[in-house]
Write a protein that holds these residues in place. Structure first.
Motif, PDB file in Angstrom:
ATOM      1  N   PRO A 160      21.797  25.413  20.043  1.00 53.61           N
ATOM      2  CA  PRO A 160      21.551  26.817  20.383  1.00 53.61           C
ATOM      3  C   PRO A 160      20.346  27.408  19.668  1.00 53.61           C
ATOM      4  O   PRO A 160      19.550  28.131  20.278  1.00 53.61           O
ATOM      5  N   VAL A 161      20.154  27.127  18.380  1.00 54.53           N
ATOM      6  CA  VAL A 161      19.003  27.680  17.673  1.00 54.53           C
ATOM      7  C   VAL A 161      17.705  27.093  18.224  1.00 54.53           C
ATOM      8  O   VAL A 161      16.685  27.788  18.309  1.00 54.53           O
ATOM      9  N   SER A 162      17.738  25.837  18.647  1.00 56.44           N
ATOM     10  CA  SER A 162      16.536  25.222  19.217  1.00 56.44           C
ATOM     11  C   SER A 162      16.203  25.841  20.573  1.00 56.44           C
ATOM     12  O   SER A 162      15.023  26.018  20.906  1.00 56.44           O
ATOM     13  N   ARG A 163      17.216  26.186  21.358  1.00 61.60           N
ATOM     14  CA  ARG A 163      16.971  26.864  22.627  1.00 61.60           C
ATOM     15  C   ARG A 163      16.297  28.222  22.385  1.00 61.60           C
ATOM     16  O   ARG A 163      15.374  28.612  23.099  1.00 61.60           O
ATOM     17  N   LYS A 164      16.776  28.918  21.387  1.00 58.84           N
ATOM     18  CA  LYS A 164      16.177  30.201  21.012  1.00 58.84           C
ATOM     19  C   LYS A 164      14.720  30.007  20.604  1.00 58.84           C
ATOM     20  O   LYS A 164      13.836  30.775  21.023  1.00 58.84           O
ATOM     21  N   LEU A 165      14.435  28.982  19.834  1.00 57.97           N
ATOM     22  CA  LEU A 165      13.067  28.737  19.383  1.00 57.97           C
ATOM     23  C   LEU A 165      12.179  28.278  20.533  1.00 57.97           C
ATOM     24  O   LEU A 165      10.989  28.626  20.585  1.00 57.97           O
ATOM     25  N   PHE A 166      12.709  27.510  21.460  1.00 60.15           N
ATOM     26  CA  PHE A 166      11.940  27.140  22.647  1.00 60.15           C
ATOM     27  C   PHE A 166      11.560  28.392  23.452  1.00 60.15           C
ATOM     28  O   PHE A 166      10.454  28.478  23.994  1.00 60.15           O
ATOM     29  N   GLU A 167      12.461  29.357  23.512  1.00 60.72           N
ATOM     30  CA  GLU A 167      12.134  30.598  24.221  1.00 60.72           C
ATOM     31  C   GLU A 167      10.999  31.333  23.525  1.00 60.72           C
ATOM     32  O   GLU A 167      10.072  31.837  24.184  1.00 60.72           O
ATOM     33  N   ALA A 168      11.038  31.391  22.192  1.00 63.15           N
ATOM     34  CA  ALA A 168       9.956  32.045  21.442  1.00 63.15           C
ATOM     35  C   ALA A 168       8.636  31.315  21.652  1.00 63.15           C
ATOM     36  O   ALA A 168       7.578  31.945  21.826  1.00 63.15           O
ATOM     37  N   VAL A 169       8.675  29.987  21.664  1.00 63.97           N
ATOM     38  CA  VAL A 169       7.471  29.180  21.919  1.00 63.97           C
ATOM     39  C   VAL A 169       6.927  29.472  23.312  1.00 63.97           C
ATOM     40  O   VAL A 169       5.713  29.618  23.505  1.00 63.97           O
ATOM     41  N   ALA A 170       7.824  29.572  24.293  1.00 67.87           N
ATOM     42  CA  ALA A 170       7.399  29.859  25.667  1.00 67.87           C
ATOM     43  C   ALA A 170       6.731  31.229  25.757  1.00 67.87           C
ATOM     44  O   ALA A 170       5.688  31.378  26.409  1.00 67.87           O
ATOM     45  N   ILE A 171       7.306  32.227  25.113  1.00 69.09           N
ATOM     46  CA  ILE A 171       6.714  33.571  25.129  1.00 69.09           C
ATOM     47  C   ILE A 171       5.321  33.535  24.517  1.00 69.09           C
ATOM     48  O   ILE A 171       4.360  34.098  25.064  1.00 69.09           O
ATOM     49  N   ALA A 172       5.190  32.841  23.375  1.00 66.80           N
ATOM     50  CA  ALA A 172       3.889  32.759  22.705  1.00 66.80           C
ATOM     51  C   ALA A 172       2.865  32.022  23.569  1.00 66.80           C
ATOM     52  O   ALA A 172       1.695  32.411  23.619  1.00 66.80           O
ATOM     53  N   HIS A 173       3.291  30.982  24.236  1.00 65.28           N
ATOM     54  CA  HIS A 173       2.387  30.242  25.130  1.00 65.28           C
ATOM     55  C   HIS A 173       1.877  31.135  26.252  1.00 65.28           C
ATOM     56  O   HIS A 173       0.678  31.132  26.578  1.00 65.28           O
ATOM     57  N   LEU A 174       2.776  31.886  26.867  1.00 70.81           N
ATOM     58  CA  LEU A 174       2.386  32.722  27.998  1.00 70.81           C
ATOM     59  C   LEU A 174       1.437  33.839  27.574  1.00 70.81           C
ATOM     60  O   LEU A 174       0.644  34.316  28.382  1.00 70.81           O
ATOM     61  N   VAL A 175       1.492  34.242  26.306  1.00 68.83           N
ATOM     62  CA  VAL A 175       0.582  35.268  25.796  1.00 68.83           C
ATOM     63  C   VAL A 175      -0.762  34.663  25.386  1.00 68.83           C
ATOM     64  O   VAL A 175      -1.822  35.234  25.660  1.00 68.83           O
ATOM     65  N   THR A 176      -0.725  33.503  24.734  1.00 67.72           N
ATOM     66  CA  THR A 176      -1.938  32.949  24.115  1.00 67.72           C
ATOM     67  C   THR A 176      -2.633  31.865  24.923  1.00 67.72           C
ATOM     68  O   THR A 176      -3.826  31.606  24.718  1.00 67.72           O
ATOM     69  N   GLY A 177      -1.903  31.165  25.783  1.00 68.35           N
ATOM     70  CA  GLY A 177      -2.468  30.021  26.494  1.00 68.35           C
ATOM     71  C   GLY A 177      -2.510  28.753  25.667  1.00 68.35           C
ATOM     72  O   GLY A 177      -2.985  27.709  26.138  1.00 68.35           O
ATOM     73  N   VAL A 178      -2.028  28.804  24.426  1.00 60.42           N
ATOM     74  CA  VAL A 178      -1.998  27.619  23.577  1.00 60.42           C
ATOM     75  C   VAL A 178      -0.961  26.641  24.134  1.00 60.42           C
ATOM     76  O   VAL A 178       0.161  27.041  24.474  1.00 60.42           O
ATOM     77  N   PRO A 179      -1.304  25.356  24.267  1.00 54.89           N
ATOM     78  CA  PRO A 179      -0.375  24.382  24.873  1.00 54.89           C
ATOM     79  C   PRO A 179       0.867  24.163  24.027  1.00 54.89           C
ATOM     80  O   PRO A 179       0.879  24.432  22.818  1.00 54.89           O
ATOM     81  N   ILE A 180       1.908  23.662  24.679  1.00 50.23           N
ATOM     82  CA  ILE A 180       3.188  23.391  24.034  1.00 50.23           C
ATOM     83  C   ILE A 180       3.362  21.884  23.895  1.00 50.23           C
ATOM     84  O   ILE A 180       3.059  21.120  24.818  1.00 50.23           O
ATOM     85  N   ALA A 181       3.869  21.459  22.742  1.00 47.75           N
ATOM     86  CA  ALA A 181       4.256  20.064  22.540  1.00 47.75           C
ATOM     87  C   ALA A 181       5.665  20.036  21.970  1.00 47.75           C
ATOM     88  O   ALA A 181       6.080  20.958  21.260  1.00 47.75           O
ATOM     89  N   THR A 182       6.405  18.995  22.268  1.00 47.62           N
ATOM     90  CA  THR A 182       7.801  18.947  21.847  1.00 47.62           C
ATOM     91  C   THR A 182       8.136  17.654  21.112  1.00 47.62           C
ATOM     92  O   THR A 182       7.546  16.605  21.355  1.00 47.62           O
ATOM     93  N   HIS A 183       9.093  17.767  20.217  1.00 46.68           N
ATOM     94  CA  HIS A 183       9.704  16.591  19.593  1.00 46.68           C
ATOM     95  C   HIS A 183      10.947  16.224  20.381  1.00 46.68           C
ATOM     96  O   HIS A 183      11.826  17.063  20.605  1.00 46.68           O
TER      97      HIS A 183
END
Length: 324
Positions: A160-183
Motif C-alpha cells: 500500500p505505501v508503494s502504491r501511494k508513492l507510485f501515485e506521487a511519482v506519477a503526479i510529479a512526472h505529469l508536471v515535470t516531464g521527467v521520465p519514470i523508472a521502477t525497481h
C-alpha cells in the motif's frame, strides 16, 4: 519545429544525443542508511573508488551513468556532482523511492499525503535536489536537479505505501516531464506497475521497468514491451541467478519481435563485492568489456548495439514534452 530532446544531468540539462554510451542503471554512491545497516556490502561511500570504476568503463567508451539511489536511503547528490566533475562523465540522478525495506516504520513516506510527497519530488526535478535527500527536517537545495523519478515494489506485491508513492511519482512526472523508472524485485510486478501508473495517467512509453532479466520469461517480456515501456537489463555476470545466455537470448528474441528500440543495458552493481575498486569483481566495466562483445559475437550488429547503448537511453532519459 520539433524541440531538441534534453536530458537532465547533475551539471545541467544537455542534448540527449550528447549522452553517448549510457550505463542505464547504476549505483555510484551509497552513503549509508537502513539498507546499509542491514547489509554492509551495500556501503559504496568512496568517491575515489567510484571514479576509478567509472573511468574503467570510460576506457571502453562509456560517457553517461544513471545513478539509481533514491531518497533517504543512501543517495548523496553532492557526491554525484563531484564525481561528474572529477571524471568528465554525465551523471543523471534519481529522486523518488526504493522498496519499503529501505525505510523504517515511522518514516514520513507513511504519513505525508500524496500531494505533499509529489511537491517534494517536483522540487527535486525543477528547483534542485536536497543535499540531505529529505532525511530532514531541514532542506538545503543544490543547483543540481534530478533527471529520473523512481518507484519500487516488492517480490510479487506492490505494498500500500508503494502504491501511494507510485501515485506521487506519477503526479510529479505529469508536471515535470521527467521520465519514470521502477525497481522490480526479481522481475516481478512489472505489468502491475505499468497498469498502476497508467491508472494515474502515465503513458507507458515514458516508463523504464528495471531488472526484468532477473525473470527471463520471454512471454512476459513481450507482453511488457507491447505496452510501449522500456525494459532495462542489468544481470550480466550474475551467474548465481542465471547464466548470461538467458540475457543474450532475451535480447535476441525481443529484437526479433521488433522491440529493439525499447531495450536498455546497465549493471546495477550496488555491492562492494561487485566492484574491482573494493577488491571484488567483475567490476562495472564488465558490461562493455565482456557482455557487449558477446552480444556482437551472438549476432547483434553495430547498429543494433548502438541502439541499445546510445539511441534508446537518449530517448528513455530525455525530459518529456507533456501537455499540462
Amino acid at each position: 519545429m520539433k524541440k531538441q530532446r534534453m536530458a537532465r544531468t547533475v551539471l545541467g540539462d544537455v542534448p540527449a544525443e550528447e549522452l553517448g554510451i549510457v550505463y542505464a542503471h547504476e549505483h555510484l554512491i551509497i552513503q549509508g542508511g537502513l539498507g546499509v545497516m542491514k547489509n554492509k556490502d551495500l556501503l559504496l561511500n568512496r568517491l575515489d573508488y567510484a571514479a576509478a570504476e567509472m573511468k574503467d568503463c570510460m576506457q571502453y567508451g562509456a560517457q553517461t551513468f544513471v545513478d539509481y539511489m533514491p531518497l533517504d536511503c543512501g543517495r548523496n547528490p553532492s557526491a554525484l556532482v563531484e564525481l561528474a566533475r572529477l571524471t568528465g562523465a554525465h551523471i543523471i540522478a534519481v529522486t523518488g523511492f526504493h522498496k519499503p525495506m529501505y525505510y523504517d516504520d515511522l518514516h514520513w513516506i507513511y504519513h505525508y499525503p500524496v500531494d505533499k510527497i509529489a511537491e517534494l519530488l517536483i522540487a527535486e526535478c525543477e528547483t534542485g535536489m536536497d543535499r540531505h535527500s529529505y532525511n530532514g527536517p531541514l532542506v538545503d537545495r543544490l543547483e543540481a536537479r534530478a533527471g529520473v523519478l523512481k518507484g519500487a515494489s516488492d517480490y510479487n506485491v506492490i505494498a500500500p505505501v508503494s502504491r501511494k508513492l507510485f501515485e506521487a511519482v506519477a503526479i510529479a512526472h505529469l508536471v515535470t516531464g521527467v521520465p519514470i523508472a521502477t525497481h522490480t524485485e526479481h522481475g516481478t510486478c512489472g505489468m502491475e506497475q505499468i497498469e498502476l501508473l497508467a491508472k494515474f495517467g502515465v503513458d507507458p512509453k515514458n516508463v523504464i521497468i528495471c531488472h526484468m532479466d532477473r525473470n527471463p520469461d520471454l512471454y512476459l517480456h513481450k507482453e511488457l514491451a507491447a505496452t510501449g515501456c522500456y525494459l532495462e537489463y542489468d544481470n550480466a555476470s550474475r551467474i548465481k541467478y542465471h547464466s548470461d545466455s538467458h540475457g543474450v537470448e532475451l535480447i535476441l528474441k525481443l529484437i526479433e519481435a521488433g522491440h529493439e528500440k525499447q531495450l536498455l543495458l546497465g549493471t546495477d552493481f550496488a555491492l562492494r563485492s561487485y566492484w574491482k575498486a573494493y577488491g571484488g569483481g567483475p567490476g562495472m566495466a564488465h558490461l562493455l568489456a565482456s557482455f557487449v562483445p558477446r552480444l556482437q559475437a551472438e549476432g547483434l550488429t553495430a547498429d543494433q548495439l548502438g541502439r541499445l547503448l546510445r539511441h534508446n537511453p537518449a530517448e528513455a532519459y530525455s525530459v518529456k514534452q507533456l501537455r499540462r
